[in-house]
Design a protein around this motif. Structure first.
Motif, PDB file in Angstrom:
ATOM      1  N   GLY A  13       0.972  -1.064  -0.046  1.00 40.51           N
ATOM      2  CA  GLY A  13      -0.080   0.064   0.220  1.00 40.51           C
ATOM      3  C   GLY A  13       0.961   1.265  -0.057  1.00 40.51           C
ATOM      4  N   LYS A  16       2.865   1.689  -5.165  1.00 36.51           N
ATOM      5  CA  LYS A  16       3.636   1.035  -6.249  1.00 36.51           C
ATOM      6  C   LYS A  16       2.793   1.276  -7.472  1.00 36.51           C
ATOM      7  CE  LYS A  16       4.097  -2.778  -4.054  1.00 36.51           C
ATOM      8  NZ  LYS A  16       3.683  -2.357  -2.718  1.00 36.51           N
ATOM      9  N   THR A  17       1.415   0.457  -7.477  1.00 34.82           N
ATOM     10  CA  THR A  17       0.471   0.287  -8.678  1.00 34.82           C
ATOM     11  C   THR A  17       0.228   1.753  -9.210  1.00 34.82           C
ATOM     12  OG1 THR A  17      -0.100  -1.741  -7.627  1.00 34.82           O
ATOM     13  CG2 THR A  17      -1.478  -0.603  -9.405  1.00 34.82           C
ATOM     14  N   THR A  18      -0.345   2.486  -8.225  1.00 31.72           N
ATOM     15  CA  THR A  18      -0.620   3.834  -8.523  1.00 31.72           C
ATOM     16  C   THR A  18       0.703   4.630  -9.297  1.00 31.72           C
ATOM     17  OG1 THR A  18      -1.993   4.202  -6.497  1.00 31.72           O
ATOM     18  CG2 THR A  18      -1.392   6.260  -7.745  1.00 31.72           C
ATOM     19  N   PRO A 214       1.651  14.003  -3.711  1.00 35.11           N
ATOM     20  CA  PRO A 214       0.977  14.507  -2.168  1.00 35.11           C
ATOM     21  C   PRO A 214      -0.272  13.478  -2.046  1.00 35.11           C
ATOM     22  CG  PRO A 214       0.294  15.661  -4.219  1.00 35.11           C
ATOM     23  CD  PRO A 214       1.335  14.828  -4.561  1.00 35.11           C
ATOM     24  N   ASN A 216      -3.539  12.591  -2.365  1.00 38.06           N
ATOM     25  CA  ASN A 216      -4.923  13.043  -3.324  1.00 38.06           C
ATOM     26  C   ASN A 216      -5.693  12.252  -3.602  1.00 38.06           C
ATOM     27  OD1 ASN A 216      -4.635  14.225  -6.712  1.00 38.06           O
ATOM     28  ND2 ASN A 216      -5.942  15.084  -5.114  1.00 38.06           N
TER      29      ASN A 216
HETATM   30  N1  LIG Z   1      -0.825   9.851  -3.607  1.00 38.61           N
HETATM   31  C1  LIG Z   1      -1.902   9.105  -3.014  1.00 38.61           C
HETATM   32  N2  LIG Z   1      -2.991   9.883  -2.389  1.00 38.61           N
HETATM   33  C2  LIG Z   1      -4.082   9.195  -1.870  1.00 38.61           C
HETATM   34  N3  LIG Z   1      -4.291   7.697  -2.058  1.00 38.61           N
HETATM   35  C3  LIG Z   1      -3.518   7.184  -2.837  1.00 38.61           C
HETATM   36  C4  LIG Z   1      -2.169   7.703  -3.077  1.00 38.61           C
HETATM   37  N4  LIG Z   1      -1.395   6.666  -3.749  1.00 38.61           N
HETATM   38  C5  LIG Z   1      -2.117   5.651  -3.682  1.00 38.61           C
HETATM   39  N5  LIG Z   1      -3.539   5.823  -3.114  1.00 38.61           N
HETATM   40  C6  LIG Z   1      -4.300   4.909  -2.622  1.00 38.61           C
HETATM   41  O1  LIG Z   1      -3.615   3.941  -1.647  1.00 38.61           O
HETATM   42  C7  LIG Z   1      -4.079   2.931  -1.902  1.00 38.61           C
HETATM   43  C8  LIG Z   1      -2.595   1.932  -2.213  1.00 38.61           C
HETATM   44  O2  LIG Z   1      -1.959   2.350  -3.197  1.00 38.61           O
HETATM   45  P1  LIG Z   1      -1.560   1.267  -4.255  1.00 38.61           P
HETATM   46  O3  LIG Z   1      -2.208   0.146  -4.480  1.00 38.61           O
HETATM   47  O4  LIG Z   1      -1.111   2.091  -5.339  1.00 38.61           O
HETATM   48  O5  LIG Z   1      -0.456   0.711  -3.443  1.00 38.61           O
HETATM   49  P2  LIG Z   1       0.534  -0.371  -3.664  1.00 38.61           P
HETATM   50  O6  LIG Z   1       1.977  -0.416  -3.254  1.00 38.61           O
HETATM   51  O7  LIG Z   1       0.429  -0.840  -5.238  1.00 38.61           O
HETATM   52  O8  LIG Z   1      -0.173  -1.507  -2.839  1.00 38.61           O
HETATM   53  P3  LIG Z   1       0.130  -3.206  -2.862  1.00 38.61           P
HETATM   54  O9  LIG Z   1       1.337  -3.223  -1.939  1.00 38.61           O
HETATM   55  O10 LIG Z   1      -1.203  -3.627  -2.283  1.00 38.61           O
HETATM   56  O11 LIG Z   1       0.323  -3.625  -3.975  1.00 38.61           O
HETATM   57  C9  LIG Z   1      -4.959   2.528  -3.032  1.00 38.61           C
HETATM   58  O12 LIG Z   1      -5.925   2.522  -2.530  1.00 38.61           O
HETATM   59  C10 LIG Z   1      -4.717   3.783  -3.855  1.00 38.61           C
HETATM   60  O13 LIG Z   1      -5.535   4.128  -4.589  1.00 38.61           O
END
Ligand SMILES: Nc1ncnc2c1ncn2[C@@H]1O[C@H](COP(=O)(O)OP(=O)(O)OP(=O)(O)O)[C@@H](O)[C@H]1O
Ligand SMILES: [Mg+2]
Length: 269
Positions: A13, A16-18, A214, A216
């Motif tokens: 969380g 990474k994916t975002t 940030p 967001n």
């Molecule tokens: N900058 C941001 N501001 C607000 N919410 C965010 C931001 N970046 C990511 N998120 C949200 O936080 C959560 C985790 O983000 P994300 O899925 O990109 O993380 P991840 O590292 O890929 O997670 P995982 O380890 O489960 O693969 C998601 O719900 C995503 O929409």
């Protein structure tokens, strides 16, 4: 040959994916030929691009197991302007299947061999674990981009990840570099976040991207529309950050390649 970048952090969380989805879209907007590889059985990047594993010709699972050529498994994210190698829960089976193979860490690198010429950037979204899928990404990649939240345990996790990167560099991929550290979900009003950010800058210098993502809500909403935020709402603060990151990355690669990992050696704190 295109630049292959693994987006990795074993902590869950952290963005990474975002980062993978929005950076892919931002680079595509800058007329780069981009391939996004979803290496996470959660399949979040696939869905975030508006695609599904079921609707495609094949997934990364078949590609890793040598049952399908990478080029034949690709889908095009029409709205986003880049190609995607999709993932689904089957990817866990691929990991188990790979364990029986002798060169199991090189399956992705092998699959990319004849395909990376077709792209300027290949971005690999890794799962939240230092498992065989992540190792495959690190072996295939030239650089690793590390998204991280500036919080207390982040630096501990970073040490573990850098240890894995160093291990891969020693044994399997000597040219692997730290592409950059990206501060995500950053809240400048939080004093701890500011402190951790300063520690990162002190220790890693220009390996820390100047662009900061940030916190967001638009970034969190975009996946439910099956679109990267940079396309859904280009004026959102989160979109601006990822567009700036893409610009920074393009400038860096135009100017000079990343430093080798050993330039970062020494105690973290
Ligand atoms: N900058 C941001 N501001 C607000 N919410 C965010 C931001 N970046 C990511 N998120 C949200 O936080 C959560 C985790 O983000 P994300 O899925 O990109 O993380 P991840 O590292 O890929 O997670 P995982 O380890 O489960 O693969 C998601 O719900 C995503 O929409
Ligand atoms: Mg993810």
């Amino acid at each position: 040959m295109g630049r292959i970048i693994a987006i990795a952090n074993q902590k869950g969380g952290v963005g990474k994916t975002t980062t993978t989805v929005n950076l892919a879209a931002a680079l595509a907007l800058a007329r780069q030929r981009v391939l996004l590889i979803d290496m996470d059985p959660q399949g979040n990047a696939t869905v975030g691009c508006g695609l599904s594993a079921e609707n495609g010709p094949a997934t990364v699972c078949e590609v890793l197991l040598g049952e399908c050529a990478l080029r034949e498994a690709l889908q095009h994210a029409d709205k986003s302007g880049f190609h995607v190698l999709a993932a689904s829960g089957d990817l866990t089976a691929a990991e188990v299947g790979l364990l029986a193979e002798s060169s199991r860490e090189r399956a992705l690198a092998r699959a990319l061999d004849d395909a990376s010429e077709a792209f300027d950037y290949v971005l690999i979204d890794c799962p939240p674990s230092l498992n065989l899928l992540t190792v495959n990404a690190l072996v295939a990649a030239q650089g690793v981009l590390i998204p991280m939240q500036c919080e207390y345990y982040a630096l501990e996790g970073l040490k573990a990840l850098l240890g894995t990167v160093e291990g891969v560099r020693r044994g399997l991929n000597p040219t692997l570099e730290i592409e950059g550290l990206l501060r995500t979900m950053f809240d400048p009003r939080n004093r701890l976040a500011r402190d951790v950010s300063e520690q990162l800058l002190r220790h890693f210098g220009d390996r820390v991207y100047r662009s900061i993502v940030p916190r967001n809500v638009r970034l969190a909403e975009a996946p439910s529309y099956g679109m990267p935020c940079v396309l859904l709402d280009r004026s959102a603060q989160g979109s601006a950050a990822y567009l700036a990151l893409a610009g920074e990355m393009l400038r860096r690669h135009g100017r000079s390649r990343s430093q080798p990992v050993n330039a970062l050696e020494g105690p973290l704190l």
